[in-house]
Design an enzyme around this catalytic site. Sequence first.
Site, PDB file in Angstrom:
ATOM      1  N   GLY A  30       0.987  -1.204   4.306  1.00 60.10           N
ATOM      2  CA  GLY A  30       1.411  -0.136   3.869  1.00 60.10           C
ATOM      3  C   GLY A  30       2.242   0.577   4.924  1.00 60.10           C
ATOM      4  O   GLY A  30       3.520   0.890   4.851  1.00 60.10           O
ATOM      5  N   HIS A  31       1.521   1.176   5.929  1.00 61.93           N
ATOM      6  CA  HIS A  31       2.219   2.038   6.882  1.00 61.93           C
ATOM      7  C   HIS A  31       3.423   1.428   7.644  1.00 61.93           C
ATOM      8  O   HIS A  31       4.801   2.298   7.646  1.00 61.93           O
ATOM      9  CB  HIS A  31       1.092   2.232   8.321  1.00 61.93           C
ATOM     10  CG  HIS A  31       1.652   3.343   9.402  1.00 61.93           C
ATOM     11  ND1 HIS A  31       1.803   4.656   9.141  1.00 61.93           N
ATOM     12  CD2 HIS A  31       2.203   2.994  10.556  1.00 61.93           C
ATOM     13  CE1 HIS A  31       2.271   5.175  10.094  1.00 61.93           C
ATOM     14  NE2 HIS A  31       2.756   4.204  10.939  1.00 61.93           N
TER      15      HIS A  31
ATOM     16  N   HIS B  40      -5.420   3.359  -1.500  1.00 63.13           N
ATOM     17  CA  HIS B  40      -6.727   3.724  -0.892  1.00 63.13           C
ATOM     18  C   HIS B  40      -7.170   5.470  -1.000  1.00 63.13           C
ATOM     19  O   HIS B  40      -6.816   6.150   0.022  1.00 63.13           O
ATOM     20  CB  HIS B  40      -6.764   3.345   0.630  1.00 63.13           C
ATOM     21  CG  HIS B  40      -7.994   3.360   1.289  1.00 63.13           C
ATOM     22  ND1 HIS B  40      -8.330   2.447   2.239  1.00 63.13           N
ATOM     23  CD2 HIS B  40      -8.873   4.279   1.218  1.00 63.13           C
ATOM     24  CE1 HIS B  40      -9.535   2.929   2.789  1.00 63.13           C
ATOM     25  NE2 HIS B  40     -10.007   3.736   2.237  1.00 63.13           N
TER      26      HIS B  40
ATOM     27  N   HIS C  28      -3.842  -4.483   7.811  1.00 65.15           N
ATOM     28  CA  HIS C  28      -3.947  -3.396   8.902  1.00 65.15           C
ATOM     29  C   HIS C  28      -2.978  -3.784  10.001  1.00 65.15           C
ATOM     30  O   HIS C  28      -3.290  -4.638  10.753  1.00 65.15           O
ATOM     31  CB  HIS C  28      -5.286  -3.075   9.551  1.00 65.15           C
ATOM     32  CG  HIS C  28      -5.493  -1.700  10.035  1.00 65.15           C
ATOM     33  ND1 HIS C  28      -5.874  -0.801   9.059  1.00 65.15           N
ATOM     34  CD2 HIS C  28      -5.168  -1.122  10.962  1.00 65.15           C
ATOM     35  CE1 HIS C  28      -5.804   0.475   9.643  1.00 65.15           C
ATOM     36  NE2 HIS C  28      -5.547   0.111  10.896  1.00 65.15           N
ATOM     37  N   ASP C  29      -1.821  -3.141  10.186  1.00 62.18           N
ATOM     38  CA  ASP C  29      -0.909  -2.952  11.488  1.00 62.18           C
ATOM     39  C   ASP C  29      -0.039  -4.503  11.404  1.00 62.18           C
ATOM     40  O   ASP C  29       0.459  -4.867  12.403  1.00 62.18           O
ATOM     41  CB  ASP C  29      -1.489  -2.957  12.703  1.00 62.18           C
ATOM     42  CG  ASP C  29      -2.050  -1.622  12.956  1.00 62.18           C
ATOM     43  OD1 ASP C  29      -1.643  -0.510  12.330  1.00 62.18           O
ATOM     44  OD2 ASP C  29      -3.046  -1.249  13.798  1.00 62.18           O
TER      45      ASP C  29
ATOM     46  N   THR D 133      -7.563   6.542   9.696  1.00 64.08           N
ATOM     47  CA  THR D 133      -7.296   5.361   8.943  1.00 64.08           C
ATOM     48  C   THR D 133      -8.525   4.497   9.267  1.00 64.08           C
ATOM     49  O   THR D 133      -9.368   4.628   9.994  1.00 64.08           O
ATOM     50  CB  THR D 133      -6.014   4.710   9.494  1.00 64.08           C
ATOM     51  OG1 THR D 133      -5.543   3.612   8.591  1.00 64.08           O
ATOM     52  CG2 THR D 133      -6.080   4.310  11.144  1.00 64.08           C
TER      53      THR D 133
ATOM     54  N   ARG E 177      -9.097   8.601  -0.872  1.00 65.71           N
ATOM     55  CA  ARG E 177     -10.228   9.016   0.190  1.00 65.71           C
ATOM     56  C   ARG E 177     -10.690  10.276  -0.549  1.00 65.71           C
ATOM     57  O   ARG E 177     -10.144  10.940  -1.411  1.00 65.71           O
ATOM     58  CB  ARG E 177      -9.914   9.167   1.400  1.00 65.71           C
ATOM     59  CG  ARG E 177      -9.685   7.869   2.218  1.00 65.71           C
ATOM     60  CD  ARG E 177      -9.287   8.209   3.816  1.00 65.71           C
ATOM     61  NE  ARG E 177      -9.408   6.977   4.463  1.00 65.71           N
ATOM     62  CZ  ARG E 177      -8.432   6.095   4.696  1.00 65.71           C
ATOM     63  NH1 ARG E 177      -7.452   6.198   3.988  1.00 65.71           N
ATOM     64  NH2 ARG E 177      -8.900   5.192   5.506  1.00 65.71           N
TER      65      ARG E 177
ATOM     66  N   GLU F 164      -8.632   0.346  -2.735  1.00 60.77           N
ATOM     67  CA  GLU F 164      -9.660   0.129  -1.601  1.00 60.77           C
ATOM     68  C   GLU F 164     -10.504   1.343  -1.527  1.00 60.77           C
ATOM     69  O   GLU F 164      -9.975   2.374  -1.688  1.00 60.77           O
ATOM     70  CB  GLU F 164      -8.671  -0.024  -0.166  1.00 60.77           C
ATOM     71  CG  GLU F 164      -8.034  -1.239  -0.255  1.00 60.77           C
ATOM     72  CD  GLU F 164      -7.136  -1.172   1.012  1.00 60.77           C
ATOM     73  OE1 GLU F 164      -6.659  -2.337   1.418  1.00 60.77           O
ATOM     74  OE2 GLU F 164      -6.910  -0.331   1.763  1.00 60.77           O
TER      75      GLU F 164
ATOM     76  N   ARG G 241       4.364  18.214   1.187  1.00 58.82           N
ATOM     77  CA  ARG G 241       5.223  19.704   0.800  1.00 58.82           C
ATOM     78  C   ARG G 241       4.651  20.022  -0.462  1.00 58.82           C
ATOM     79  O   ARG G 241       5.118  21.230  -0.856  1.00 58.82           O
ATOM     80  CB  ARG G 241       6.657  18.898   0.617  1.00 58.82           C
ATOM     81  CG  ARG G 241       7.607  19.943   0.336  1.00 58.82           C
ATOM     82  CD  ARG G 241       8.007  20.826   1.447  1.00 58.82           C
ATOM     83  NE  ARG G 241       9.085  21.721   1.213  1.00 58.82           N
ATOM     84  CZ  ARG G 241      10.339  21.724   1.278  1.00 58.82           C
ATOM     85  NH1 ARG G 241      10.664  20.673   1.841  1.00 58.82           N
ATOM     86  NH2 ARG G 241      11.270  22.437   0.885  1.00 58.82           N
TER      87      ARG G 241
ATOM     88  N   HIS H 277      -4.169  11.752   0.860  1.00 55.27           N
ATOM     89  CA  HIS H 277      -2.573  10.851   0.389  1.00 55.27           C
ATOM     90  C   HIS H 277      -2.952  10.492  -1.063  1.00 55.27           C
ATOM     91  O   HIS H 277      -2.828  11.458  -2.142  1.00 55.27           O
ATOM     92  CB  HIS H 277      -2.695   9.649   1.204  1.00 55.27           C
ATOM     93  CG  HIS H 277      -3.739   9.026   1.758  1.00 55.27           C
ATOM     94  ND1 HIS H 277      -4.604   8.388   0.867  1.00 55.27           N
ATOM     95  CD2 HIS H 277      -4.346   9.037   3.172  1.00 55.27           C
ATOM     96  CE1 HIS H 277      -5.620   7.864   1.617  1.00 55.27           C
ATOM     97  NE2 HIS H 277      -5.449   8.266   2.893  1.00 55.27           N
TER      98      HIS H 277
ATOM     99  N   ASN I 274       0.895  -1.104   0.155  1.00 52.93           N
ATOM    100  CA  ASN I 274       0.182  -0.039   0.116  1.00 52.93           C
ATOM    101  C   ASN I 274       0.876   1.154   0.116  1.00 52.93           C
ATOM    102  O   ASN I 274       1.635   1.439   0.904  1.00 52.93           O
ATOM    103  CB  ASN I 274      -0.932  -0.024   1.314  1.00 52.93           C
ATOM    104  CG  ASN I 274      -1.893   1.006   1.467  1.00 52.93           C
ATOM    105  OD1 ASN I 274      -1.725   2.124   0.808  1.00 52.93           O
ATOM    106  ND2 ASN I 274      -3.195   0.809   1.670  1.00 52.93           N
TER     107      ASN I 274
END
Length: 240
Positions: free
Chosen positions: A213-214, A43, A190-191, A100, A45, A70, A18, A50, A7
């Site tokens: 991703g994160h 993903h 997720h996580d 999130t 939104r 997503e 920036r 992002h 992701n």
Amino acid sequence: MTRLSVNINKVATLRNSRGGNVPDVLKAAVACESFGAEGITVHPRPDERHIRYSDVRALRPLIKTEFNIEGNPIPSFIELVCEVLPHQVTLVPDGNDVLTSDRGWDTVGNKAFLTEVCALFRSRGIRTSIFIDPSPRMAEGAAACGADRVEMYTAGYAEGYGSDPSKAVQDYIATARRARECGLGLNAGHDLNLDNLTFFLHSIPWTDEVSIGHALISDALYMGLENTVKAYLEAIRKAF
């Protein structure tokens, strides 16, 4: 073996903080594929904080592996997916104000809506996955909606992993088994990270895909993107 989909939302978050085009989201996606990633996830939104809708359009012809989009199936998202035609769409019930994703669908209470959306995407030849909490009932509901897969929301597993991995994964195993019994493919995300990924996949080895991703992008700050993608692929391999 489980596929790794990267992701790249966090790459876009850094760019947007920036202005301009540094880091380059398209370059990052292509690089992840070249380093061995077997899919790219985005993903978008509505506020485009992002990934932007324009990023999704620009990425589609560049992705050579699997493209997974997503999002909450609001009208603009549905229109984007039908225009871009990714390999997979993952339906996530997040509102505009969430930081999130924080929950899965109630596939029973939202059956009529989800059935309509799944049918639309299936008619376009797009595999549809529904984001669910670890609940066998929600897996059954997703199958009743006509989904091809479910993606289990793994935040609870990640939270409990440090104290008791076996306990933390129990509900996920039960849900994964029920999903398989219902004929659904299985994704997770997720996580998930380098600490907890191998145990999860060893416990549920029929997982088709993980979307990360994160943690992956954060690890890349220390390890470099190539080394990080390869480290996650190795963590997957260790599970089998």
